[in-house]
Design a protein around this motif. Structure first.
Motif, PDB file in Angstrom:
ATOM      1  N   THR A  96      46.037  73.518  31.431  1.00  0.00           N
ATOM      2  CA  THR A  96      47.263  73.968  32.078  1.00  0.00           C
ATOM      3  C   THR A  96      48.467  73.719  31.187  1.00  0.00           C
ATOM      4  N   SER A  97      48.471  72.608  30.448  1.00  0.00           N
ATOM      5  CA  SER A  97      49.556  72.351  29.496  1.00  0.00           C
ATOM      6  C   SER A  97      49.606  73.442  28.442  1.00  0.00           C
ATOM      7  N   LEU A  98      48.444  73.880  27.965  1.00  0.00           N
ATOM      8  CA  LEU A  98      48.401  74.959  26.981  1.00  0.00           C
ATOM      9  C   LEU A  98      49.010  76.231  27.554  1.00  0.00           C
ATOM     10  N   LEU A  99      48.640  76.567  28.777  1.00  0.00           N
ATOM     11  CA  LEU A  99      49.181  77.766  29.423  1.00  0.00           C
ATOM     12  C   LEU A  99      50.702  77.677  29.532  1.00  0.00           C
ATOM     13  N   HIS A 100      51.196  76.528  29.980  1.00  0.00           N
ATOM     14  CA  HIS A 100      52.632  76.371  30.200  1.00  0.00           C
ATOM     15  C   HIS A 100      53.416  76.341  28.900  1.00  0.00           C
ATOM     16  N   VAL A 101      52.834  75.771  27.850  1.00  0.00           N
ATOM     17  CA  VAL A 101      53.508  75.756  26.546  1.00  0.00           C
ATOM     18  C   VAL A 101      53.578  77.162  25.967  1.00  0.00           C
ATOM     19  N   LEU A 102      52.470  77.896  26.027  1.00  0.00           N
ATOM     20  CA  LEU A 102      52.460  79.261  25.497  1.00  0.00           C
ATOM     21  C   LEU A 102      53.440  80.156  26.251  1.00  0.00           C
ATOM     22  N   ALA A 103      53.591  79.907  27.554  1.00  0.00           N
ATOM     23  CA  ALA A 103      54.483  80.726  28.382  1.00  0.00           C
ATOM     24  C   ALA A 103      55.942  80.297  28.294  1.00  0.00           C
ATOM     25  N   GLY A 104      56.217  79.206  27.593  1.00  0.00           N
ATOM     26  CA  GLY A 104      57.588  78.742  27.468  1.00  0.00           C
ATOM     27  C   GLY A 104      58.105  77.990  28.671  1.00  0.00           C
ATOM     28  N   ILE A 105      57.204  77.629  29.583  1.00  0.00           N
ATOM     29  CA  ILE A 105      57.605  76.812  30.739  1.00  0.00           C
ATOM     30  C   ILE A 105      57.851  75.379  30.285  1.00  0.00           C
ATOM     31  N   LEU A 106      56.992  74.890  29.387  1.00  0.00           N
ATOM     32  CA  LEU A 106      57.142  73.584  28.756  1.00  0.00           C
ATOM     33  C   LEU A 106      57.384  73.778  27.268  1.00  0.00           C
ATOM     34  N   ARG A 107      58.113  72.851  26.664  1.00  0.00           N
ATOM     35  CA  ARG A 107      58.285  72.846  25.218  1.00  0.00           C
ATOM     36  C   ARG A 107      57.193  72.001  24.575  1.00  0.00           C
ATOM     37  N   ALA A 108      56.613  72.487  23.498  1.00  0.00           N
ATOM     38  CA  ALA A 108      55.689  71.675  22.714  1.00  0.00           C
ATOM     39  C   ALA A 108      56.497  70.636  21.933  1.00  0.00           C
ATOM     40  N   ASP A 109      55.882  69.493  21.668  1.00  0.00           N
ATOM     41  CA  ASP A 109      56.541  68.482  20.832  1.00  0.00           C
ATOM     42  C   ASP A 109      56.545  68.911  19.374  1.00  0.00           C
ATOM     43  N   SER A 110      55.518  69.659  18.977  1.00  0.00           N
ATOM     44  CA  SER A 110      55.488  70.235  17.636  1.00  0.00           C
ATOM     45  C   SER A 110      54.556  71.437  17.647  1.00  0.00           C
ATOM     46  N   GLY A 111      54.617  72.231  16.576  1.00  0.00           N
ATOM     47  CA  GLY A 111      53.834  73.448  16.500  1.00  0.00           C
ATOM     48  C   GLY A 111      54.727  74.672  16.634  1.00  0.00           C
ATOM     49  N   GLU A 112      54.134  75.833  16.507  1.00  0.00           N
ATOM     50  CA  GLU A 112      54.876  77.089  16.555  1.00  0.00           C
ATOM     51  C   GLU A 112      54.199  78.071  17.503  1.00  0.00           C
ATOM     52  N   ILE A 113      55.019  78.903  18.155  1.00  0.00           N
ATOM     53  CA  ILE A 113      54.528  79.983  19.018  1.00  0.00           C
ATOM     54  C   ILE A 113      55.242  81.265  18.594  1.00  0.00           C
ATOM     55  N   HIS A 114      54.448  82.310  18.370  1.00  0.00           N
ATOM     56  CA  HIS A 114      55.001  83.606  17.982  1.00  0.00           C
ATOM     57  C   HIS A 114      54.587  84.664  19.001  1.00  0.00           C
ATOM     58  N   LEU A 115      55.532  85.495  19.375  1.00  0.00           N
ATOM     59  CA  LEU A 115      55.276  86.643  20.240  1.00  0.00           C
ATOM     60  C   LEU A 115      55.457  87.898  19.400  1.00  0.00           C
ATOM     61  N   ALA A 116      54.340  88.564  19.082  1.00  0.00           N
ATOM     62  CA  ALA A 116      54.358  89.748  18.215  1.00  0.00           C
ATOM     63  C   ALA A 116      55.123  89.480  16.927  1.00  0.00           C
ATOM     64  N   GLY A 117      54.862  88.313  16.325  1.00  0.00           N
ATOM     65  CA  GLY A 117      55.463  87.986  15.043  1.00  0.00           C
ATOM     66  C   GLY A 117      56.809  87.298  15.122  1.00  0.00           C
ATOM     67  N   ARG A 118      57.407  87.244  16.306  1.00  0.00           N
ATOM     68  CA  ARG A 118      58.712  86.603  16.478  1.00  0.00           C
ATOM     69  C   ARG A 118      58.518  85.186  17.007  1.00  0.00           C
ATOM     70  N   ARG A 119      59.083  84.220  16.297  1.00  0.00           N
ATOM     71  CA  ARG A 119      58.942  82.833  16.739  1.00  0.00           C
ATOM     72  C   ARG A 119      59.782  82.607  17.990  1.00  0.00           C
ATOM     73  N   ILE A 120      59.149  82.046  19.030  1.00  0.00           N
ATOM     74  CA  ILE A 120      59.853  81.889  20.305  1.00  0.00           C
ATOM     75  C   ILE A 120      59.966  80.440  20.763  1.00  0.00           C
ATOM     76  N   ASP A 121      59.240  79.514  20.128  1.00  0.00           N
ATOM     77  CA  ASP A 121      59.265  78.130  20.629  1.00  0.00           C
ATOM     78  C   ASP A 121      60.599  77.449  20.379  1.00  0.00           C
ATOM     79  N   GLN A 122      61.400  77.964  19.443  1.00  0.00           N
ATOM     80  CA  GLN A 122      62.694  77.357  19.145  1.00  0.00           C
ATOM     81  C   GLN A 122      63.830  77.949  19.976  1.00  0.00           C
TER      82      GLN A 122
END
Length: 236
Positions: free
Chosen positions: A51-77
């Motif tokens: 569930t943490s993985l789902l919420h981090v990928l969806a932007g509900i929670l922030r990851a402490d580190s790592g990167e998430i890209h949506l169609a090549g655009r970084r969104i975790d920041q």
């Protein structure tokens, strides 16, 4: 159908995702690619991090580190306002309880994300009615959640998740409150509707039968991917 550009690479990609709660790792360095049209079950024991993985990928929670890209655009920041906007426009959500607004009719519930995204009421309601009809709920547009069966309410939630044509649908135990037959019918409706719209689907589930029916699975344990996505059954 989504723009063809979304099919040339991962629509959603996570790299080195770490999430801690206190001194405990919920995610300990997870990599996952999701392509347009994928339907992936995320499985694992309670507390494994799914569930943490789902919420981090969806932007509900922030990851402490790592990167998430949506169609090549970084969104975790992105800031919370921009991530909230993504959740309204690019992502769809189906939860175990449906989380429908009790005071609104089925068509009003389905139209809500589009209205929040700034679309006109007439356009939003029309799109909502179309999805309700596709999901077998024609004639029940004016009913409130309390006047629907559990399976019908979940199909309203599916219609709500799809009406703004998201790139990815996140489903957290979407059949957990349903009996097995209704649950399978609901999942078939979700996967069929997502396939029609070109959306990818990520499903967190404890239900082994549901997971085995999904085209791909990812097993997670102790915050790490224990098995890579597999086609045609549960990964070992």
């Amino acid at each position: 159908m989504n723009d063809p550009q979304w099919t040339t690479g991962p629509v959603l990609s996570g790299r080195g995702l770490v999430k801690r709660y206190g001194g405990q790792y919920a995610l300990a360095g997870v990599d996952l690619d999701v392509r347009a049209g994928d339907a992936i079950a995320i499985v694992g024991p309670s507390g494994s991090g799914k569930t943490s993985l789902l919420h981090v990928l969806a932007g509900i929670l922030r990851a402490d580190s790592g990167e998430i890209h949506l169609a090549g655009r970084r969104i975790d920041q992105l800031g919370e306002k921009k991530r909230s906007e993504l959740r309204r426009t690019e992502f769809g959500f189906v939860f175990q309880s449906g989380m429908l607004v009790a005071e609104l009719t089925a068509e009003e519930n389905v139209a809500l994300p589009s209205l929040l995204a700034g679309r006109g009421r007439r356009e939003s309601v029309r799109a909502g009615r179309e999805w309700l009809a596709r999901l077998g709920l024609g004639g029940k547009e004016g009913r409130r959640p309390g006047e629907l069966s559990g399976g019908e309410a979940q199909r309203v939630a599916i219609a709500r998740a799809l009406t703004h044509r998201p790139k990815v649908i996140f489903a957290d135990e979407p059949t957990g409150a349903l009996d097995s037959r209704t649950g399978q019918e609901t999942m078939n409706a979700l996967l069929g509707a997502a396939r029609e719209s070109g959306a990818a689907v990520l499903v967190v589930t404890h239900d082994r039968e549901l997971a085995e029916s999904m085209p791909q699975t990812v097993a997670i344990r102790d915050g790490l991917i224990a098995a890579r996505p597999a086609h045609g059954g549960l990964a070992a």
